[in-house]
Design a protein around this motif. Structure first.
Motif, PDB file in Angstrom:
ATOM      1  N   ILE A   1       0.931  -1.200   0.072  1.00 47.25           N
ATOM      2  CA  ILE A   1      -0.068  -0.044  -0.049  1.00 47.25           C
ATOM      3  C   ILE A   1       0.732   1.237   0.076  1.00 47.25           C
ATOM      4  CG2 ILE A   1      -1.846   1.290   1.354  1.00 47.25           C
ATOM      5  CD1 ILE A   1      -2.765  -1.403   2.498  1.00 47.25           C
ATOM      6  N   VAL A   2       2.045   1.306   0.853  1.00 47.20           N
ATOM      7  CA  VAL A   2       2.966   2.334   1.156  1.00 47.20           C
ATOM      8  C   VAL A   2       3.362   2.736  -0.366  1.00 47.20           C
ATOM      9  CG1 VAL A   2       4.969   3.459   2.208  1.00 47.20           C
ATOM     10  CG2 VAL A   2       3.181   2.031   3.316  1.00 47.20           C
ATOM     11  N   ILE A   3       4.130   1.428  -1.064  1.00 51.05           N
ATOM     12  CA  ILE A   3       4.627   1.672  -2.454  1.00 51.05           C
ATOM     13  C   ILE A   3       3.693   2.043  -3.374  1.00 51.05           C
ATOM     14  CG2 ILE A   3       6.130   0.454  -4.203  1.00 51.05           C
ATOM     15  CD1 ILE A   3       6.888  -1.314  -1.740  1.00 51.05           C
ATOM     16  N   LEU A   4       2.490   1.578  -3.324  1.00 47.87           N
ATOM     17  CA  LEU A   4       1.453   2.116  -4.520  1.00 47.87           C
ATOM     18  C   LEU A   4       1.303   3.478  -4.355  1.00 47.87           C
ATOM     19  CD1 LEU A   4      -0.383   1.236  -6.590  1.00 47.87           C
ATOM     20  CD2 LEU A   4      -2.006   1.229  -4.977  1.00 47.87           C
ATOM     21  N   ILE A   5       1.093   4.115  -3.102  1.00 48.58           N
ATOM     22  CA  ILE A   5       0.689   5.605  -2.840  1.00 48.58           C
ATOM     23  C   ILE A   5       1.888   6.386  -3.318  1.00 48.58           C
ATOM     24  CG2 ILE A   5       0.155   7.053  -1.338  1.00 48.58           C
ATOM     25  CD1 ILE A   5      -1.330   5.165   0.307  1.00 48.58           C
ATOM     26  N   LEU A   6       3.261   5.999  -2.826  1.00 51.59           N
ATOM     27  CA  LEU A   6       4.320   6.786  -3.102  1.00 51.59           C
ATOM     28  C   LEU A   6       4.600   6.560  -4.548  1.00 51.59           C
ATOM     29  CD1 LEU A   6       6.742   5.701  -0.222  1.00 51.59           C
ATOM     30  CD2 LEU A   6       5.527   7.823  -0.548  1.00 51.59           C
ATOM     31  N   GLY A   7       4.492   5.586  -5.522  1.00 52.23           N
ATOM     32  CA  GLY A   7       4.729   5.559  -6.754  1.00 52.23           C
ATOM     33  C   GLY A   7       3.937   6.718  -7.453  1.00 52.23           C
ATOM     34  N   LEU A   8       2.513   6.421  -7.080  1.00 51.90           N
ATOM     35  CA  LEU A   8       1.672   7.298  -7.603  1.00 51.90           C
ATOM     36  C   LEU A   8       1.825   8.896  -7.640  1.00 51.90           C
ATOM     37  CD1 LEU A   8      -1.179   7.729  -9.296  1.00 51.90           C
ATOM     38  CD2 LEU A   8      -2.117   7.791  -7.082  1.00 51.90           C
ATOM     39  N   GLY A   9       2.500   9.133  -6.426  1.00 54.79           N
ATOM     40  CA  GLY A   9       2.746  10.420  -6.064  1.00 54.79           C
ATOM     41  C   GLY A   9       4.066  10.959  -6.957  1.00 54.79           C
ATOM     42  N   LEU A  10       5.046  10.051  -7.043  1.00 50.66           N
ATOM     43  CA  LEU A  10       6.211  10.320  -7.700  1.00 50.66           C
ATOM     44  C   LEU A  10       5.785  10.495  -9.244  1.00 50.66           C
ATOM     45  CD1 LEU A  10       8.790   8.042  -6.378  1.00 50.66           C
ATOM     46  CD2 LEU A  10       8.712  10.579  -5.725  1.00 50.66           C
TER      47      LEU A  10
END
Length: 356
Positions: free
Chosen positions: A310-319
């Motif tokens: 979940i953390v990686i998904l959100i961070l990836g989208l933000g980047l």
């Protein structure tokens, strides 16, 4: 025909212009023609090599050092075998690295060989430090701290002579290791990875991490503000300090908040990450954001197990969103902010008509 940033950087690299001359020329060109029309504002300079010949030379340097280690028995690790002979071999390594730097860095202006020579100077410094520590009968944390401290001082002298930007990264890392070793020597338990970043853990290491990160960030901003158009090596040095300061600050706070859990903790965490993204855009350092987020991803995988995805998904989208809209977002943020000390020393904004 007009000169652009790449032309001026090439002139500096070719020893045609000095760095102060390059910065002055860029400033004059901007004043005469207008920053908005003449700078793209999309680039955060980052260079590891300029051609395969540099890679070829780096391979040669690695093989050269490996052969030297095999011939002399030189050992980069802290060993009980470190003695006067390994100390002498380490001094010889330092001398050879110095003269190679005079050629590849000062004369040839090569990037990748210069970076490799910094690494070799670091290894030689650790070898000398370990040898001296062994001769002084130091052990464990004392040997680690002494060796790291000696290597750090050697790198500081090397940076003063050659100004290779990546050197500041290893200097900052050496300072952290040396200070951590002093605390272990003073009675603190040897830290694990979580101890370095979790403020809720026992021990002083997370506090040390964030304090040194803030110091590194302060120095990095001084480098940046002395060269807002990023045409000199000061900006490159700032880049490498951001790479090490960002994880020290962002990871320590973010992972501590994540560990706290609960809805309130998650809201605070998201607010903090958003604030860091805005701060990265204000100082125009993608490296600050990427370094911090990158380490969060790595540590999330290691410690958060099922929640890591979940953390990686959100961070990836933000980047992805930030990377696509960086200039437009930054221009709007900078225009919305009131005047504050140092704002006019930050990289120019609104240089393109990037739309949101």
């Amino acid at each position: 025909m007009s000169l652009d940033k790449d032309d001026i950087r090439a002139a500096v690299a070719g020893n045609i212009l000095t760095e102060p001359q390059a910065a002055s020329l860029m400033a004059l060109a901007e004043k005469r023609r207008g920053t908005r029309e003449n700078m793209d504002g999309l680039d955060e300079p980052f260079e590891l090599f300029r051609g395969f010949n540099e890679v070829f030379i780096v391979i040669g340097l690695v093989i050269l050092y490996a052969g030297w280690m095999g011939l002399t028995g030189l050992n980069i690790f802290f060993s009980e075998d470190a003695n006067l002979s390994t100390l002498i071999y380490g001094v010889i390594s330092v001398a050879v690295t110095y003269f190679l730097a005079r050629y590849f860095t000062l004369k040839r202006r090569m990037v990748a060989p210069s970076i490799m020579l910094v690494v070799l100077m670091l290894l030689s410094g650790l070898q000398i430090g370990a040898s001296l520590a062994n001769l002084l009968a130091l052990e464990n944390a004392s040997m680690t701290g002494f060796s790291a401290g000696f290597a750090t001082l050697l790198l500081a002298a090397f940076y003063a002579m050659f100004r290779i930007p990546v050197t500041v990264f290893f200097i900052a890392l050496g300072v952290f290791i040396a200070i951590g070793a002093l605390f272990v020597k003073g009675g603190a338990d040897a830290p694990g990875v979580s101890d370095l970043f979790m403020l809720t853990n026992d021990g002083p290491f997370a506090i040390i991490t964030i304090i040194l990160g803030l110091i590194g960030l302060t120095i990095a901003l001084r480098f940046d503000m002395s060269d807002p158009h990023r045409v000199t090596r000061r900006a490159s040095a700032g880049f490498w300090l951001h790479v090490i300061a960002a994880p020290a600050i962002v990871n320590t706070i973010a992972l501590t908040l994540f560990e706290a859990g609960g809805v309130a903790g998650q809201i605070v965490l998201l607010t903090f990450l958003a604030a860091m993204a805005i701060f990265a855009m204000i100082i125009d350092r993608r490296s600050f954001l990427v370094a911090g987020i990158g380490y969060i991803v790595a540590i999330a995988i290691a410690f958060l197990e099922g929640n890591a995805a979940i953390v990686i998904l959100i961070l990836g989208l933000g980047l992805v969103v930030l990377g696509a809209k960086w200039e437009g977002l930054r221009a709007r943020i900078m225009d919305a902010l009131p005047a504050f000390p140092g704002k006019n020393k930050l990289p120019p904004w609104g240089l393109t008509e990037t739309s949101l």
